[in-house]
Design an enzyme around this catalytic site. Sequence first.
Site, PDB file in Angstrom:
ATOM      1  N   LYS A 107       0.816  -1.218   0.000  1.00 43.09           N
ATOM      2  CA  LYS A 107       0.000   0.000   0.000  1.00 43.09           C
ATOM      3  C   LYS A 107       0.851   1.270   0.000  1.00 43.09           C
ATOM      4  O   LYS A 107       0.348   2.346  -0.306  1.00 43.09           O
ATOM      5  CB  LYS A 107      -0.952  -0.004   1.188  1.00 43.09           C
ATOM      6  CG  LYS A 107      -2.044  -1.054   1.055  1.00 43.09           C
ATOM      7  CD  LYS A 107      -3.171  -0.842   2.046  1.00 43.09           C
ATOM      8  CE  LYS A 107      -4.299  -1.829   1.819  1.00 43.09           C
ATOM      9  NZ  LYS A 107      -3.925  -3.232   2.140  1.00 43.09           N
TER      10      LYS A 107
HETATM   11  C1  LIG Z   1      -4.514  -4.328   1.480  1.00 42.83           C
HETATM   12  C2  LIG Z   1      -3.771  -5.622   1.442  1.00 42.83           C
HETATM   13  C3  LIG Z   1      -4.128  -6.685   0.576  1.00 42.83           C
HETATM   14  C4  LIG Z   1      -5.342  -6.609  -0.318  1.00 42.83           C
HETATM   15  O1  LIG Z   1      -5.160  -5.726  -1.382  1.00 42.83           O
HETATM   16  P1  LIG Z   1      -6.411  -5.229  -2.240  1.00 42.83           P
HETATM   17  O2  LIG Z   1      -5.871  -4.255  -3.200  1.00 42.83           O
HETATM   18  O3  LIG Z   1      -7.366  -4.629  -1.258  1.00 42.83           O
HETATM   19  O4  LIG Z   1      -6.997  -6.436  -2.890  1.00 42.83           O
HETATM   20  C5  LIG Z   1      -3.341  -7.827   0.543  1.00 42.83           C
HETATM   21  N1  LIG Z   1      -2.279  -7.959   1.360  1.00 42.83           N
HETATM   22  C6  LIG Z   1      -1.906  -6.977   2.212  1.00 42.83           C
HETATM   23  C7  LIG Z   1      -0.742  -7.196   3.093  1.00 42.83           C
HETATM   24  C8  LIG Z   1      -2.627  -5.778   2.279  1.00 42.83           C
HETATM   25  O5  LIG Z   1      -2.241  -4.817   3.140  1.00 42.83           O
END
Ligand SMILES: *Cc1c(COP(=O)(O)O)cnc(C)c1O
Length: 429
Positions: A107
């Site tokens: 993210k």
């Molecule tokens: C947010 C997150 C996901 C999921 O990602 P999306 O884009 O919401 O599908 C997967 N793994 C981790 C570690 C995350 O922080």
Amino acid sequence: MKLYSTKNPKVFYSLKEAVLKGLPDDNGLFMPQSIPKLPNTFFEGIKGMSFTEVAFEMAHGLIGDSIPANDLLQIVESSVNFPAPVISLSNDIKVLELFHGPSLAFKDFGARFMAQLMSYYNDSDEPLRILVATSGDTGGAVAAGFLNTPGIEVVILYPSGKVSDLQEKQLTTLGGNITALEVDGTFDDCQHLVKQAFLDKELTSKHRLSSANSINIARVIPQMFYYVEAYKQLSDKRKPLVFSVPSGNFGNLTAGLFAKRMGLPVSQFIAATNENDIVPKYLKSGNYEPRPSVRTLSNAMDVGAPSNFARMLDLNCSTWNIMKDEITGYAYNDMATKKGIAEVWNQHDYVIDPHGAVGYLALQDYMKENGSVNGVVLETAHPSKFLDTVEEVIGKQVEVPERLAVLNDRTKVAIDMSIRFKDFKEWLI
Ligand SMILES: *Cc1c(COP(=O)(O)O)cnc(C)c1O
């Protein structure tokens, strides 16, 4: 670049409007009017390019002249400034490590790029205040992404006692333009306070408020860069390219679809989920049935109504038949997830986190049914963020990266906040 709402393809918005608004008024999701294909020469000559160059070419291809090239280069350079290395587990299985940013999760890419774009478009002298409610993980990436961004103040609301110690430190120790409010309530209370603030005419007329919503298009755009960066690093590109994407809200996978539309030769995407298997079920049956989420070990994917599903549909002419040809779905429970972590450790000497493990299992099952591929699992978080689970499974201590370890010695600074809107509003004013 022009954008439309998934609920109305006839009205267009500028990138600036889409980034600052986050969501269109009709509650759809912003989508690019067109996703231009990059020339074959770009993909053929990619070996010699840096990650920043790859990212810039893709951003420029999509955004076009909406941002002058020099400005865009600066935005890319200040946000895509950590690597995304591909690690080889075997001939067929590679891991794309997306956790080398400040909060150790993928993210960071989205949060940093969004922060840069918001700051670029923020042309007022009065500071822009970003309100974020977090249940834990997103807040850390957003806080780190916006840290020291000129002209922007970030207010993070988190539920007292309901985030992990490390997550709390990620939210409360940055200082600068980041303020943490420790709310005496639940995550829903935090979210409610933020929503009320946006609905309050007095507040919104006096202050410039915005949200760092996870469905902001500015978070999706940078996530396509690393799919191409992964392709660049594959030494043998002849076998079909398959990405296995551990998914919750499906922003990450949607970005992969964008990259494919821009010309990346992807053979198949794998939607890998935990027991919150709404999308894998849809891909099998054609029925989309959101439901309340259940808690799992891969908790960043505990999503019962994936917010980017509307974008995935839009990219596939809203047709199940078309979508199921480019995406295959698999889901795993916690016991299988632990087995996946153990298998990756025992067979490949690699420590994978619970989210990545779900992606790994899905890739294995896909290959059982479809034969050998160029498989890339997206490793979305560093295993040290899920120490308890990972150490229990592999029976060994996991190394905690310096940038996470130092947080333990920092002092938490947070302001106590009740769940009454009146108090929150007074504080904001
Ligand atoms: C947010 C997150 C996901 C999921 O990602 P999306 O884009 O919401 O599908 C997967 N793994 C981790 C570690 C995350 O922080």
